[in-house]
Design an enzyme around this catalytic site. Structure first.
Site, PDB file in Angstrom:
ATOM      1  N   LYS A  44      36.597  38.229  47.098  1.00  0.00           N
ATOM      2  CA  LYS A  44      37.081  36.890  47.425  1.00  0.00           C
ATOM      3  C   LYS A  44      37.353  36.671  48.906  1.00  0.00           C
ATOM      4  CE  LYS A  44      37.239  34.291  44.790  1.00  0.00           C
ATOM      5  NZ  LYS A  44      36.489  33.468  43.790  1.00  0.00           N
TER       6      LYS A  44
HETATM    7  N1  PMP Z   1      36.852  39.808  39.816  1.00  0.00           N
HETATM    8  C1  PMP Z   1      38.030  39.611  40.407  1.00  0.00           C
HETATM    9  C2  PMP Z   1      39.003  40.743  40.452  1.00  0.00           C
HETATM   10  C3  PMP Z   1      38.337  38.360  40.975  1.00  0.00           C
HETATM   11  O1  PMP Z   1      39.517  38.164  41.564  1.00  0.00           O
HETATM   12  C4  PMP Z   1      37.384  37.328  40.880  1.00  0.00           C
HETATM   13  C5  PMP Z   1      37.693  35.978  41.481  1.00  0.00           C
HETATM   14  N2  PMP Z   1      38.256  35.044  40.631  1.00  0.00           N
HETATM   15  C6  PMP Z   1      36.170  37.569  40.229  1.00  0.00           C
HETATM   16  C7  PMP Z   1      35.932  38.833  39.715  1.00  0.00           C
HETATM   17  C8  PMP Z   1      35.142  36.490  39.979  1.00  0.00           C
HETATM   18  O2  PMP Z   1      34.463  36.015  41.096  1.00  0.00           O
HETATM   19  P1  PMP Z   1      34.013  34.496  41.166  1.00  0.00           P
HETATM   20  O3  PMP Z   1      35.247  33.677  41.404  1.00  0.00           O
HETATM   21  O4  PMP Z   1      33.077  34.440  42.323  1.00  0.00           O
HETATM   22  O5  PMP Z   1      33.367  34.098  39.893  1.00  0.00           O
END
Ligand code: PMP
Length: 334
Positions: A44
């Site tokens: 992130k």
């Molecule tokens: N894994 C973790 C630990 C996260 O914090 C996030 C972010 N929400 C994600 C996966 C998913 O990524 P995205 O928001 O790009 O779908």
């Protein structure tokens, strides 16, 4: 002369790690993008930088301005680091069930933190709606501007993953990539990487690994937004379709149980020295499922979103796991 690199300059360009056991299990080459090596410890950081840069370019944020966001934690950590580096303030709204490691880290970084009860998205007190309300209030008060980062619908999120994560994967595999799969929180990673890879080769297969408790798997099966079961993985799984996913077409979708994802995490740490969190476990299990679907000889890439240390009190806490009837290896109980 030394390069004058600052924090925003060292986000991204993470290594692509070969995942030996997952590869051997399937006869495919499975790789994980080591996003836990970003300065804020997660995938992130990229989203945080993308959203802040887009807001600056749109003239919505001046030095001293405020960034408000609802997050399971990692976006908050990324936003606060980038905000500190560039001279902004952060207000972070998080659900109370987020890991205490992430809460403590945000406190340490100096974010203004608000913890709200973990309620369904349909509830007006959900952390996302709370962040929206706070941002609207601050926008009226702040002389330097206040923005709601709105990572779920803000397309700067998937754009940065298209421009960076996806392009890096293409370069690091030398274009030899048959499939990409990951879970969705905001969908920025999945949709952005899909766009970058398909621009290079429209035949690359794009897959969703959905945790239990999320409604996206049934949505993509065409049976509406229906969720069943639950998962301890943080940051993934949603009950609505985020704006960042709009228009995305999938080649493959699977639903992954925590019982199948957790052993991936423990084995990866014990046998390959790679420590990842719960969502990466879902992703690796998803990559294995996709590899079985495609058959041996393919190259599949997934995301190692953050590190296990961020969830020591959950994933490496036998009492926590035992109470939830989840599997854990004997060596974490010592
Ligand atoms: N894994 C973790 C630990 C996260 O914090 C996030 C972010 N929400 C994600 C996966 C998913 O990524 P995205 O928001 O790009 O779908």
């Amino acid at each position: 002369m030394a390069h004058k690199q600052q924090l925003p300059d060292v986000i991204g360009n993470t290594p692509l790690l070969y995942l030996r056991q997952a590869s051997e299990l399937t006869g495919c080459d499975i790789y994980g993008k080591a996003e836990f090596m970003n300065p804020g410890g997660s995938v992130k950081d990229r989203t945080a930088l993308g959203i802040i840069r887009a807001a600056e370019q749109a003239g919505e944020l001046q030095p001293g301005g405020v960034i408000v966001e609802g997050t399971a934690g990692n976006t908050g950590i990324g936003l606060t680091l980038v905000a500190n580096a560039l001279g902004y303030e952060c207000v972070i709204v998080m659900p109370q069930n987020a890991s205490e490691e992430k809460v403590r880290q945000l406190e340490m970084l100096g974010a203004e933190l608000l913890l709200v009860p973990a309620v369904p998205y349909s509830d007006a007190h959900h952390y996302i709606h709370t962040a929206e309300r706070i941002a609207a209030g601050r926008a009226r008060e702040e002389s330097h501007g206040a923005i709601w980062a709105r990572q779920f619908d803000n397309l700067a999120n998937r754009q940065i993953h298209c421009d960076t994560t996806g392009r890096e994967i293409w370069q690091q595999t030398g274009g030899k990539v048959d499939g990409f799969i990951c879970a969705v929180g905001t969908g920025g990673t999945l949709a952005g990487v899909a766009q970058a890879l398909r621009e290079q080769n429209p035949a690359v297969k794009i897959g969703l690994a959905d945790p239990m408790g999320s409604a996206l798997y049934s949505h993509f099966q065409g049976t509406g937004l229906q969720a069943e079961g639950e998962s301890i993985a943080e940051g993934i799984g949603v009950s609505f379709v985020p704006g960042n996913l709009e228009g995305l077409e999938l080649d493959y979708a699977c639903r992954i149980d925590d019982d199948d994802a957790l052993p991936m995490i423990y084995d990866l740490l014990k046998n390959e020295g790679i420590s990842v969190g719960g969502s990466a476990g879902i992703n690796i299990a998803g990559a294995v499922a996709m590899a079985r679907e495609l058959g041996p000889g393919h190259t599949i890439v997934t995301i190692l979103c953050d590190a296990g240390s961020r969830y020591q009190s959950k994933l490496f806490n036998p009492e926590y796991l035992w109470k939830r009837k989840l599997p854990y290896p004997h060596w974490i109980a010592n």
